[in-house]
Design a protein around this motif. Structure first.
Motif, PDB file in Angstrom:
ATOM      1  N   TYR A  77      32.455  43.685  35.477  1.00  0.00           N
ATOM      2  CA  TYR A  77      33.259  44.648  36.222  1.00  0.00           C
ATOM      3  C   TYR A  77      32.444  45.118  37.417  1.00  0.00           C
ATOM      4  CZ  TYR A  77      35.306  49.094  37.575  1.00  0.00           C
ATOM      5  OH  TYR A  77      35.834  50.125  38.301  1.00  0.00           O
ATOM      6  N   GLU A  91      42.573  46.526  32.439  1.00  0.00           N
ATOM      7  CA  GLU A  91      43.090  45.891  31.227  1.00  0.00           C
ATOM      8  C   GLU A  91      44.610  45.991  31.161  1.00  0.00           C
ATOM      9  OE1 GLU A  91      41.034  47.891  28.143  1.00  0.00           O
ATOM     10  OE2 GLU A  91      39.239  46.632  28.266  1.00  0.00           O
ATOM     11  N   ASN A 114      36.548  41.553  28.707  1.00  0.00           N
ATOM     12  CA  ASN A 114      36.082  41.704  30.083  1.00  0.00           C
ATOM     13  C   ASN A 114      34.579  41.415  30.145  1.00  0.00           C
ATOM     14  OD1 ASN A 114      38.667  42.611  30.899  1.00  0.00           O
ATOM     15  ND2 ASN A 114      38.174  44.651  30.140  1.00  0.00           N
TER      16      ASN A 114
END
Length: 243
Positions: free
Chosen positions: A241, A215, A238
């Protein structure tokens, strides 16, 4: 020796923050993290013009640094004490120090962008005076020159020396060109104090999780695109990931 750096949000006066639409949480975070720091680096953009808002913000920041309590550690348990008993202590109890030490330094960054250099020296002098006055007078500056003379005339040589030891040093750096940065690091190493335990493991470079580090990288790219000091009003999400 371990030095832990805490990068706070840009410190602004409340009125300036409202004008820029910044969240109150950012202001509280910047102030609270200074209170827990052993030492504060007041980083100033040397290429920026000084105005009253900036002077007031810097004065507030310096006063917070002077009155910061410093880091808090758990004391080692004495023999016979229960395991769930602990005592919090300040790493730098002022009462135990023979001579109070400085609590902050003034760092002028982007000095490579300042021309003529005389302008930079003028700025450094003004900031140095602000810092020295914060140390000498705290939140209550004298109302007249006569009051100032009367206050310091009553102090002993040792007391005057103790005050001067707390005056902040001024550093000139160019982070982009890595000029002067090592001088600050050497200064911090000289001020380092013993600790009962390290804050981070020896091989740990940050307390951020991998997602938080990603981030921050994204925020850095946004900064480069928007040319803003900190793009506070941008919110990112997000979705996935993968490692």
């Amino acid at each position: 020796t371990q030095i832990v750096f805490v990068d706070t949000p840009g410190f602004l006066r409340t009125t300036s923050a409202k004008q820029e639409g910044l969240m109150r949480e950012l202001m509280v975070t910047a102030a609270s993290e200074i209170d827990d720091a052993d030492y504060t680096i007041v980083l100033v953009d040397a290429a920026r013009n000084m105005d009253d808002d900036l002077r007031e913000a810097l004065t507030t920041l310096m006063l917070r640094a002077i009155h910061a309590r410093g880091r808090v550690e758990m004391q080692t348990l004495e023999e016979g004490e229960e395991e769930n008993q602990f005592t919090l202590k300040h790493a730098h109890p002022q009462d135990d120090e023979d001579v109070p030490r400085e609590k902050f330094a003034i760092v002028l960054n982007k000095v490579d962008l300042v021309n003529p250099k005389k302008k930079m020296l003028t700025l450094a002098t003004e900031l140095g005076v602000i810092g020295d006055n914060c140390v000498k007078y705290g939140r209550e500056p004298p109302s007249s020159h006569e009051e100032e003379l009367a206050k310091f005339a009553s102090l002993s040589r040792e007391e005057l020396f103790a005050i001067e030891k707390q005056f902040p040093p001024v550093f000139f750096i160019s982070a982009l060109e890595d000029d002067g940065v090592q001088d600050i690091l050497n200064h911090l190493l000289r001020l380092a104090t013993p600790s009962e335990e390290w804050t981070l493991e020896a091989d740990q470079v940050t307390q951020m999780s991998p997602v938080e580090r990603i981030e921050e990288v994204i925020r850095e790219k946004l900064y480069r695109s928007l040319h803003r000091e900190v793009p506070h009003q941008i919110e990112q999400m997000n979705r996935t990931y993968r490692t």
